[in-house]
Write a protein that holds these residues in place. Structure first.
Motif, PDB file in Angstrom:
ATOM      1  N   VAL A 146      11.659   3.256   5.734  1.00  0.00           N
ATOM      2  CA  VAL A 146      10.606   2.526   6.231  1.00  0.00           C
ATOM      3  C   VAL A 146       9.187   2.587   5.976  1.00  0.00           C
ATOM      4  CG1 VAL A 146      10.103   1.765   8.607  1.00  0.00           C
ATOM      5  CG2 VAL A 146      12.579   2.151   8.014  1.00  0.00           C
ATOM      6  N   ALA A 147       8.849   3.873   5.826  1.00  0.00           N
ATOM      7  CA  ALA A 147       7.591   4.229   5.453  1.00  0.00           C
ATOM      8  C   ALA A 147       7.093   3.606   4.251  1.00  0.00           C
ATOM      9  CB  ALA A 147       7.350   5.768   5.369  1.00  0.00           C
ATOM     10  N   GLU A 148       8.019   3.622   3.387  1.00  0.00           N
ATOM     11  CA  GLU A 148       7.523   2.967   1.785  1.00  0.00           C
ATOM     12  C   GLU A 148       7.683   1.248   2.002  1.00  0.00           C
ATOM     13  OE1 GLU A 148      10.000   2.327  -2.614  1.00  0.00           O
ATOM     14  OE2 GLU A 148      10.006   4.349  -1.303  1.00  0.00           O
ATOM     15  N   TYR A 149       8.465   0.914   2.949  1.00  0.00           N
ATOM     16  CA  TYR A 149       8.474  -0.424   2.894  1.00  0.00           C
ATOM     17  C   TYR A 149       6.847  -0.818   3.888  1.00  0.00           C
ATOM     18  CZ  TYR A 149       9.156  -4.859   5.765  1.00  0.00           C
ATOM     19  OH  TYR A 149       9.119  -5.967   6.205  1.00  0.00           O
ATOM     20  N   GLN A 150       6.572  -0.248   4.715  1.00  0.00           N
ATOM     21  CA  GLN A 150       5.125  -0.523   5.334  1.00  0.00           C
ATOM     22  C   GLN A 150       4.288  -0.125   4.626  1.00  0.00           C
ATOM     23  OE1 GLN A 150       5.975   2.209   8.534  1.00  0.00           O
ATOM     24  NE2 GLN A 150       6.892   0.777   9.876  1.00  0.00           N
ATOM     25  N   ARG A 151       4.109   0.791   3.741  1.00  0.00           N
ATOM     26  CA  ARG A 151       3.295   1.050   2.755  1.00  0.00           C
ATOM     27  C   ARG A 151       2.943  -0.082   1.774  1.00  0.00           C
ATOM     28  NH1 ARG A 151       4.606   5.558   1.477  1.00  0.00           N
ATOM     29  NH2 ARG A 151       5.861   5.221  -0.369  1.00  0.00           N
ATOM     30  N   GLU A 152       4.033  -0.804   1.334  1.00  0.00           N
ATOM     31  CA  GLU A 152       3.926  -1.817   0.310  1.00  0.00           C
ATOM     32  C   GLU A 152       3.445  -3.097   0.892  1.00  0.00           C
ATOM     33  OE1 GLU A 152       7.029  -1.346  -3.358  1.00  0.00           O
ATOM     34  OE2 GLU A 152       7.961  -2.360  -1.578  1.00  0.00           O
ATOM     35  N   ILE A 153       3.843  -3.382   2.263  1.00  0.00           N
ATOM     36  CA  ILE A 153       3.307  -4.658   3.041  1.00  0.00           C
ATOM     37  C   ILE A 153       1.876  -4.494   3.350  1.00  0.00           C
ATOM     38  CG2 ILE A 153       5.648  -5.439   3.606  1.00  0.00           C
ATOM     39  CD1 ILE A 153       4.735  -4.295   6.548  1.00  0.00           C
ATOM     40  N   MET A 154       1.463  -3.259   3.481  1.00  0.00           N
ATOM     41  CA  MET A 154       0.033  -3.094   3.637  1.00  0.00           C
ATOM     42  C   MET A 154      -0.981  -3.087   2.476  1.00  0.00           C
ATOM     43  SD  MET A 154      -0.072   0.172   6.531  1.00  0.00           S
ATOM     44  CE  MET A 154      -1.783   0.132   6.286  1.00  0.00           C
ATOM     45  N   PRO A 207      -0.242  -7.717   1.548  1.00  0.00           N
ATOM     46  CA  PRO A 207       0.103  -8.337   2.702  1.00  0.00           C
ATOM     47  C   PRO A 207       0.773  -9.819   2.320  1.00  0.00           C
ATOM     48  CG  PRO A 207      -1.964  -8.030   2.851  1.00  0.00           C
ATOM     49  CD  PRO A 207      -1.604  -7.321   1.763  1.00  0.00           C
ATOM     50  N   LEU A 242      13.209  -5.616   3.765  1.00  0.00           N
ATOM     51  CA  LEU A 242      13.483  -4.276   4.567  1.00  0.00           C
ATOM     52  C   LEU A 242      14.648  -3.471   3.739  1.00  0.00           C
ATOM     53  CD1 LEU A 242      13.369  -5.396   8.374  1.00  0.00           C
ATOM     54  CD2 LEU A 242      12.076  -3.687   7.366  1.00  0.00           C
TER      55      LEU A 242
END
Length: 267
Positions: free
Chosen positions: A212-220, A223, A229
């Motif tokens: 999940v942290a990797e997913y959030q890092r990519e969308i940040m 964007p 997910l």
């Protein structure tokens, strides 16, 4: 005879270097085999800019003479799947590292590190996948292997990559063997015939929240792009915990078995 810690080097190429080092410290803790980890960064990556203070704080520049004296070495994954190998700025340093590692009893390469090792040492190409292989998947054991001892067919492992090494080329090379794949035939574990080079295509060092942290890092970072997910994550936030423990315990045992003839007792 003396008792000493296993000396293991790690070339940390991951995006979140501090979290990665914490992960490896956790998975390589072992009550039977004390381990001392040495974290490095590639110096060529910073030829045209200062080395970040955080990188200097937690790692030191790669020194090949020092590496050659270690008991084992790990090259992590890297967010470079979609680049040609020749586009990687520190590829020449990696090539020199692979030469030095021939003196190291055991080598473990993860994800992009596995692709780079197969490319440099066995001329195995890589293929960009139609979409990111991202999530937690059951795995199929193709050949019995000591690193998978204690795991059943269908054991869980996380994958997070945009590319894969060419399986057909690997299977055509008598120096290599595919030991396990995921449910769709994507690579999980490849090993050389000598058993001292292991290519692991799963981020088994990841902890419960890492995908999940990797997913959030990519969308940040991007964007406006659409990112999926991780698949099968719901209800399986750390489904690979047992796999992680078994694999890294087995790998440390393999390190010890490889160097035991040197007359040292480990743990």
């Amino acid at each position: 005879m003396s008792v000493k810690s296993l000396q293991i080097g790690v070339l940390n190429l991951m995006h979140d270097k501090a979290a990665t080092q914490t992960d490896f410290r956790q998975v390589l803790q072992n009550n039977r085999y004390p381990v001392q980890l040495h974290f490095y960064y590639p110096t060529m990556h910073y030829l045209d800019r200062p080395v970040p203070a955080e990188v200097q704080r937690i790692a030191r520049p790669l020194k090949l003479a020092e590496v050659a004296g270690l008991d084992a070495f790990i090259i992590t994954g890297a967010p470079l799947d979609q680049l040609d190998f020749e586009q990687v700025t520190y590829l020449p340093e990696l090539q020199e590292l692979f030469k030095a590692l021939k003196q190291v009893p055991q080598r473990l390469y993860l994800c992009w590190g596995a692709m780079a090792a197969l490319y440099d040492q066995y001329q195995i190409g890589k293929e960009i996948l139609p979409q990111k292989l991202f999530g937690v998947f059951p795995q199929k054991i193709i050949q019995p292997n000591s690193l998978l001892a204690g795991l059943p067919n269908g054991f869980w492992a996380p994958h997070a990559r945009y590319a894969d090494s060419n399986r057909r080329q690997i299977e055509a090379d008598p120096q290599l063997a595919v030991k396990a794949v995921n449910q769709d035939g994507r690579l999980l574990l490849v090993q050389n015939q000598a058993g001292n080079e292991t290519m692991l295509f799963s981020h088994l060092e990841y902890q419960a929240g890492s995908l999940v942290a990797e997913y959030q890092r990519e969308i940040m970072a991007h964007p406006k792009r659409h990112y999926r997910l991780p698949i099968n994550q719901a209800g399986r936030e750390f489904a690979w915990k047992h796999t992680q423990k078994v694999f890294f315990t087995n790998w440390l045992q393999q390190v010890v078995a490889t160097i035991k003839d040197g007359g040292l007792i480990y743990g």
